[in-house]
Design a protein around this motif. Structure first.
Motif, PDB file in Angstrom:
ATOM      1  N   ALA A  33       0.880  -1.205   0.005  1.00  0.00           N
ATOM      2  CA  ALA A  33       0.047  -0.100   0.115  1.00  0.00           C
ATOM      3  C   ALA A  33       0.859   1.156  -0.038  1.00  0.00           C
ATOM      4  O   ALA A  33       0.548   2.062  -0.609  1.00  0.00           O
ATOM      5  N   LEU A  34       1.954   1.206   0.858  1.00  0.00           N
ATOM      6  CA  LEU A  34       2.718   2.433   0.914  1.00  0.00           C
ATOM      7  C   LEU A  34       4.182   2.491   0.217  1.00  0.00           C
ATOM      8  O   LEU A  34       4.736   3.344   0.195  1.00  0.00           O
ATOM      9  N   GLY A  35       4.495   1.238  -0.336  1.00  0.00           N
ATOM     10  CA  GLY A  35       5.759   1.306  -1.043  1.00  0.00           C
ATOM     11  C   GLY A  35       7.081   1.120  -0.332  1.00  0.00           C
ATOM     12  O   GLY A  35       8.134   1.278  -0.887  1.00  0.00           O
ATOM     13  N   PHE A  36       6.931   0.584   1.112  1.00  0.00           N
ATOM     14  CA  PHE A  36       8.016   0.583   1.675  1.00  0.00           C
ATOM     15  C   PHE A  36       8.593  -0.948   1.021  1.00  0.00           C
ATOM     16  O   PHE A  36       7.963  -1.859   0.624  1.00  0.00           O
ATOM     17  N   THR A  37      10.094  -1.088   1.267  1.00  0.00           N
ATOM     18  CA  THR A  37      10.947  -2.253   0.823  1.00  0.00           C
ATOM     19  C   THR A  37      11.477  -2.893   2.140  1.00  0.00           C
ATOM     20  O   THR A  37      11.972  -2.177   2.911  1.00  0.00           O
ATOM     21  N   LYS A  38      11.370  -4.175   2.027  1.00  0.00           N
ATOM     22  CA  LYS A  38      11.890  -4.913   3.131  1.00  0.00           C
ATOM     23  C   LYS A  38      13.395  -4.946   2.993  1.00  0.00           C
ATOM     24  O   LYS A  38      13.753  -5.549   1.821  1.00  0.00           O
ATOM     25  N   THR A  39      14.230  -4.718   4.044  1.00  0.00           N
ATOM     26  CA  THR A  39      15.697  -4.697   3.950  1.00  0.00           C
ATOM     27  C   THR A  39      16.376  -5.675   4.793  1.00  0.00           C
ATOM     28  O   THR A  39      17.622  -5.670   4.672  1.00  0.00           O
ATOM     29  N   PHE A  40      15.469  -6.159   5.858  1.00  0.00           N
ATOM     30  CA  PHE A  40      16.112  -7.254   6.776  1.00  0.00           C
ATOM     31  C   PHE A  40      14.811  -7.671   7.281  1.00  0.00           C
ATOM     32  O   PHE A  40      13.829  -7.172   7.528  1.00  0.00           O
ATOM     33  N   GLN A  41      15.089  -8.852   7.892  1.00  0.00           N
ATOM     34  CA  GLN A  41      14.268  -9.765   8.510  1.00  0.00           C
ATOM     35  C   GLN A  41      14.971 -10.838   9.190  1.00  0.00           C
ATOM     36  O   GLN A  41      16.187 -11.105   8.948  1.00  0.00           O
TER      37      GLN A  41
END
Length: 132
Positions: A33-41
């Motif tokens: 929805a907001l366009g964030f990208t996962k960089t770590f989990q």
């Protein structure tokens, strides 16, 4: 004790830590929805995740029994607040305080994310004026 403002202390990045009861649902909202990208989990199941977009960074922490606080827990500054507001409405999320121009120089609204976390969203009014 000395005054910390005068002894050369510098701060780096500070990121909001949002508790979530359902990591997949939270990731879907912030990424799709907001366009964030996962960089770590981290973890199995995933118990912690870092999301980034532009200069913003969010940390999600899995808290299965999470009960949302009845106050704002994060503040996002954006460009094109009307578009963000439209996304929130299209997702059917609760808008706690409607979109308004505030006397302190922001156009702002407050919504609850899918986990009930209250997020205050603002855009400087000067950024919205042509030629500013």
């Amino acid at each position: 004790m000395t005054d910390s403002a005068s002894n050369g202390i510098r701060f780096g990045r500070i990121a909001a830590m949002l508790p979530v009861a359902d990591m997949a649902r939270a990731h879907d909202f912030y990424a799709n929805a907001l366009g964030f990208t996962k960089t770590f989990q981290n973890g199995t199941p995933v118990g912690f995740m870092i999301l980034k977009r532009d200069a913003a960074e969010l940390h999600l922490t899995l808290q299965p029994g999470h009960k949302a606080a009845p106050f704002n827990i994060a503040h996002m500054m954006v460009e094109d607040i009307d578009a963000v507001h439209a996304i929130i409405r299209a997702r059917g999320l609760r808008i706690v305080k409607g979109l308004r121009d505030k006397d302190y120089g922001l156009r702002a609204f407050v919504f609850e994310d899918p986990d009930g976390n209250r997020i205050d969203v603002g855009e400087p009014l000067r950024a919205r004026q042509p030629g500013a």
